[in-house]
Design an enzyme around this catalytic site. Structure first.
Site, PDB file in Angstrom:
ATOM      1  N   TYR A  72      17.832  -5.762  61.351  1.00  0.00           N
ATOM      2  CA  TYR A  72      19.009  -4.920  61.056  1.00  0.00           C
ATOM      3  C   TYR A  72      20.053  -5.758  60.305  1.00  0.00           C
ATOM      4  O   TYR A  72      20.538  -5.374  59.240  1.00  0.00           O
ATOM      5  CB  TYR A  72      19.626  -4.351  62.348  1.00  0.00           C
ATOM      6  CG  TYR A  72      21.051  -3.918  62.151  1.00  0.00           C
ATOM      7  CD1 TYR A  72      22.103  -4.712  62.601  1.00  0.00           C
ATOM      8  CD2 TYR A  72      21.344  -2.751  61.459  1.00  0.00           C
ATOM      9  CE1 TYR A  72      23.406  -4.348  62.374  1.00  0.00           C
ATOM     10  CE2 TYR A  72      22.663  -2.376  61.233  1.00  0.00           C
ATOM     11  CZ  TYR A  72      23.691  -3.182  61.691  1.00  0.00           C
ATOM     12  OH  TYR A  72      24.996  -2.824  61.453  1.00  0.00           O
TER      13      TYR A  72
ATOM     14  N   SER B 251      28.337  -5.529  58.541  1.00  0.00           N
ATOM     15  CA  SER B 251      28.461  -5.871  59.963  1.00  0.00           C
ATOM     16  C   SER B 251      28.677  -7.357  60.162  1.00  0.00           C
ATOM     17  O   SER B 251      28.176  -8.170  59.386  1.00  0.00           O
ATOM     18  CB  SER B 251      27.170  -5.445  60.683  1.00  0.00           C
ATOM     19  OG  SER B 251      27.101  -6.032  61.959  1.00  0.00           O
ATOM     20  N   ALA B 252      29.396  -7.715  61.202  1.00  0.00           N
ATOM     21  CA  ALA B 252      29.638  -9.120  61.545  1.00  0.00           C
ATOM     22  C   ALA B 252      28.325  -9.832  61.847  1.00  0.00           C
ATOM     23  O   ALA B 252      28.265 -11.064  61.822  1.00  0.00           O
ATOM     24  CB  ALA B 252      30.541  -9.189  62.767  1.00  0.00           C
TER      25      ALA B 252
ATOM     26  N   LYS C  85      21.631  -5.669  56.202  1.00  0.00           N
ATOM     27  CA  LYS C  85      23.050  -5.672  55.792  1.00  0.00           C
ATOM     28  C   LYS C  85      23.298  -6.832  54.827  1.00  0.00           C
ATOM     29  O   LYS C  85      23.956  -6.669  53.801  1.00  0.00           O
ATOM     30  CB  LYS C  85      23.960  -5.785  57.020  1.00  0.00           C
ATOM     31  CG  LYS C  85      23.972  -4.552  57.901  1.00  0.00           C
ATOM     32  CD  LYS C  85      24.488  -3.331  57.149  1.00  0.00           C
ATOM     33  CE  LYS C  85      24.563  -2.102  58.032  1.00  0.00           C
ATOM     34  NZ  LYS C  85      24.980  -0.896  57.278  1.00  0.00           N
TER      35      LYS C  85
ATOM     36  N   PRO D  16      17.975 -11.021  74.970  1.00  0.00           N
ATOM     37  CA  PRO D  16      17.495 -11.853  73.849  1.00  0.00           C
ATOM     38  C   PRO D  16      18.218 -11.476  72.541  1.00  0.00           C
ATOM     39  O   PRO D  16      18.442 -10.299  72.261  1.00  0.00           O
ATOM     40  CB  PRO D  16      16.006 -11.511  73.746  1.00  0.00           C
ATOM     41  CG  PRO D  16      15.634 -10.919  75.057  1.00  0.00           C
ATOM     42  CD  PRO D  16      16.884 -10.281  75.621  1.00  0.00           C
TER      43      PRO D  16
HETATM   44  C1  WQD Z   1      28.589  -6.343  73.487  1.00  0.00           C
HETATM   45  C2  WQD Z   1      28.608  -7.313  74.653  1.00  0.00           C
HETATM   46  C3  WQD Z   1      26.409  -7.898  75.430  1.00  0.00           C
HETATM   47  C4  WQD Z   1      25.401  -3.842  76.788  1.00  0.00           C
HETATM   48  C5  WQD Z   1      25.952  -4.790  68.305  1.00  0.00           C
HETATM   49  C6  WQD Z   1      25.266  -5.104  67.015  1.00  0.00           C
HETATM   50  C7  WQD Z   1      26.283  -5.196  65.919  1.00  0.00           C
HETATM   51  C8  WQD Z   1      27.127  -3.947  65.875  1.00  0.00           C
HETATM   52  C9  WQD Z   1      27.782  -3.697  67.228  1.00  0.00           C
HETATM   53  C10 WQD Z   1      26.179  -2.515  64.222  1.00  0.00           C
HETATM   54  C11 WQD Z   1      27.545  -8.400  74.540  1.00  0.00           C
HETATM   55  C12 WQD Z   1      27.161  -7.123  76.503  1.00  0.00           C
HETATM   56  C13 WQD Z   1      26.049  -4.939  76.250  1.00  0.00           C
HETATM   57  C14 WQD Z   1      25.114  -3.808  78.175  1.00  0.00           C
HETATM   58  C15 WQD Z   1      26.145  -5.962  78.426  1.00  0.00           C
HETATM   59  N1  WQD Z   1      26.340  -2.835  65.505  1.00  0.00           N
HETATM   60  N2  WQD Z   1      26.423  -5.975  77.052  1.00  0.00           N
HETATM   61  N3  WQD Z   1      25.500  -4.882  78.941  1.00  0.00           N
HETATM   62  O1  WQD Z   1      25.464  -6.748  70.608  1.00  0.00           O
HETATM   63  O2  WQD Z   1      27.916  -7.403  70.238  1.00  0.00           O
HETATM   64  O3  WQD Z   1      26.806  -5.852  68.642  1.00  0.00           O
HETATM   65  O4  WQD Z   1      26.714  -3.608  68.185  1.00  0.00           O
HETATM   66  O5  WQD Z   1      26.744  -2.949  63.255  1.00  0.00           O
HETATM   67  O6  WQD Z   1      25.572  -5.342  64.712  1.00  0.00           O
HETATM   68  O7  WQD Z   1      24.655  -6.374  67.160  1.00  0.00           O
HETATM   69  O8  WQD Z   1      27.341  -5.052  70.933  1.00  0.00           O
HETATM   70  O9  WQD Z   1      27.916  -3.494  72.730  1.00  0.00           O
HETATM   71  O10 WQD Z   1      25.507  -4.267  72.518  1.00  0.00           O
HETATM   72  O11 WQD Z   1      27.233  -5.866  73.327  1.00  0.00           O
HETATM   73  O12 WQD Z   1      26.481  -6.917  79.133  1.00  0.00           O
HETATM   74  O13 WQD Z   1      24.518  -2.846  78.732  1.00  0.00           O
HETATM   75  O14 WQD Z   1      28.307  -6.598  75.851  1.00  0.00           O
HETATM   76  O15 WQD Z   1      25.665  -8.961  76.003  1.00  0.00           O
HETATM   77  O16 WQD Z   1      28.078  -9.589  75.104  1.00  0.00           O
HETATM   78  P1  WQD Z   1      26.836  -6.379  70.161  1.00  0.00           P
HETATM   79  P2  WQD Z   1      26.955  -4.584  72.407  1.00  0.00           P
END
Ligand code: WQD
Length: 328
Positions: free
Chosen positions: A147, A123-124, A151, A289
């Site tokens: 998590y 994962s990134a 990775k 957070p």
């Molecule tokens: C994306 C953007 C939020 C939900 C995570 C894991 C990463 C990978 C992918 C496993 C961000 C914003 C989100 C919401 C919002 N998983 N958001 N309201 O956090 O970039 O990555 O999932 O490998 O490891 O960290 O993905 O979809 O949660 O968030 O505003 O209800 O959408 O702040 O900017 P994230 P996300």
């Protein structure tokens, strides 16, 4: 010869199984349904039935060995693992035990049965707060959650094993933000409960199951203040795994699987509304957070070495996500 896929009924795993079978691979799928539904199997069969399935927890070494003793396995793609950032903060041991131990057990059994081709789902998140665009050769920084650490640890284990055994070939694939679903609408991101990730959340708002999207902060240093991510269609990601498997060679090879483009939350909402002709009500709330402001990939290495590049755009991602969500 068969290809073993762990976590093959999960979101990324199931789409990769379809892409692999479309390329003629026969699969052995292992999953314990800890984060997926058994109904995925019948939908997978509607697309391609060139697989056998075992309901196995990959941390159960005896059960994994039995599969290896029964089949001639050419290589492994390892998806099985917990993936909720938030949950990992609350239950770190559950994540270390499952994600890191499963990788070690799988590698140990591979070596016992002389299986030397291993593709790992990373994962990134492992980049931490590095400078964008993230490049594979970057020094990894501590992630903000257990998590991400599982990775990073699994990657290090695979690197050390490959260093000690020149026959062992490893491809580590670092995903950015996978979204969307197979065009059939038969498989997709079927989360249990309230989704953490944005695309399934938007889809449930569009469906009326949730009343509005909470946008976590619009005070980030980005063009419109909302978080920027590299969203990639899950089928592009799946095809990236096929390319990585086909190009496996001795040693360890790390690839970013993204589009190389950053998209803000507001841009994603607008794309979803445009793709599906509907409004997505939202409210700006406090930052979440652990979120970083901007995350997107440098994808030149995968294109150069694997001949792979994402080809689906944001509208495709939003249209396919909605088709799946509106069908379940
Ligand atoms: C994306 C953007 C939020 C939900 C995570 C894991 C990463 C990978 C992918 C496993 C961000 C914003 C989100 C919401 C919002 N998983 N958001 N309201 O956090 O970039 O990555 O999932 O490998 O490891 O960290 O993905 O979809 O949660 O968030 O505003 O209800 O959408 O702040 O900017 P994230 P996300």
């Amino acid at each position: 010869m068969k290809l073993l896929v762990t976590g093959g009924t999960g979101y990324i795993g199931s789409h990769t199984c379809v892409a692999l079978m479309d390329q003629g691979y026969s699969l052995i799928i292992l999953d314990n349904f800890s984060n997926s539904k058994s109904s995925v199997l019948e939908n997978l069969r509607k697309l391609n039935d060139n697989f056998i399935f075992y309901n196995i927890d990959v941390t159960d070494k005896k059960a994994v060995e039995q599969v290896f003793s029964k089949h001639e396995i050419d290589g492994v793609i390892h998806f099985a693992g917990y993936k909720s950032v938030e949950e990992s903060v609350v239950e770190p041991l559950k994540y270390y035990l499952n994600n890191v131990v499963s990788t070690m057990i799988l590698v140990k059994v591979c070596k016992k049965y002389n299986v030397n081709k291993f593709v790992f789902s990373s994962s990134a998140t492992v980049y931490g707060e590095n400078k964008v665009p993230f490049k594979e050769e970057m020094e990894l920084l501590p992630t903000t959650n257990p998590y991400g650490e599982t990775k990073a640890m699994s990657e290090r284990i695979l690197m050390d094993v490959a260093k000690a055994d020149p026959n062992f070939s490893v491809s580590i694939l670092r995903y950015f933000n996978p979204v969307g679903a197979h065009e059939s609408g038969l498989i997709g991101e079927n989360t249990k409960g309230i989704p953490n990730n944005i695309m399934p959340y938007i889809s449930k708002v569009a469906k009326g199951e949730l009343d509005k999207l909470k946008i976590y902060g619009n005070d980030y240093p980005t063009p419109d203040g909302t978080g920027v991510r590299d969203y990639i269609h899950v089928m592009d990601l799946a095809e990236g795994h096929v390319a990585a498997y086909k190009h496996l060679s001795k040693g360890v090879h790390i690839y970013n699987l993204g589009t190389g483009k950053g998209t803000s939350v507001l841009e994603l909402v607008q794309a979803f509304e445009k793709a599906n002709g509907m409004k997505v009500p939202y409210e700006i709330v406090e930052r979440r957070p652990g979120d970083i402001a901007v995350c997107y990939a440098d994808v030149s290495k995968a294109e150069k070495e694997l001949g792979w590049k994402a080809k689906r755009n944001l509208i495709d991602m939003c249209r396919d996500a909605w088709r799946f969500e509106s069908s379940i």
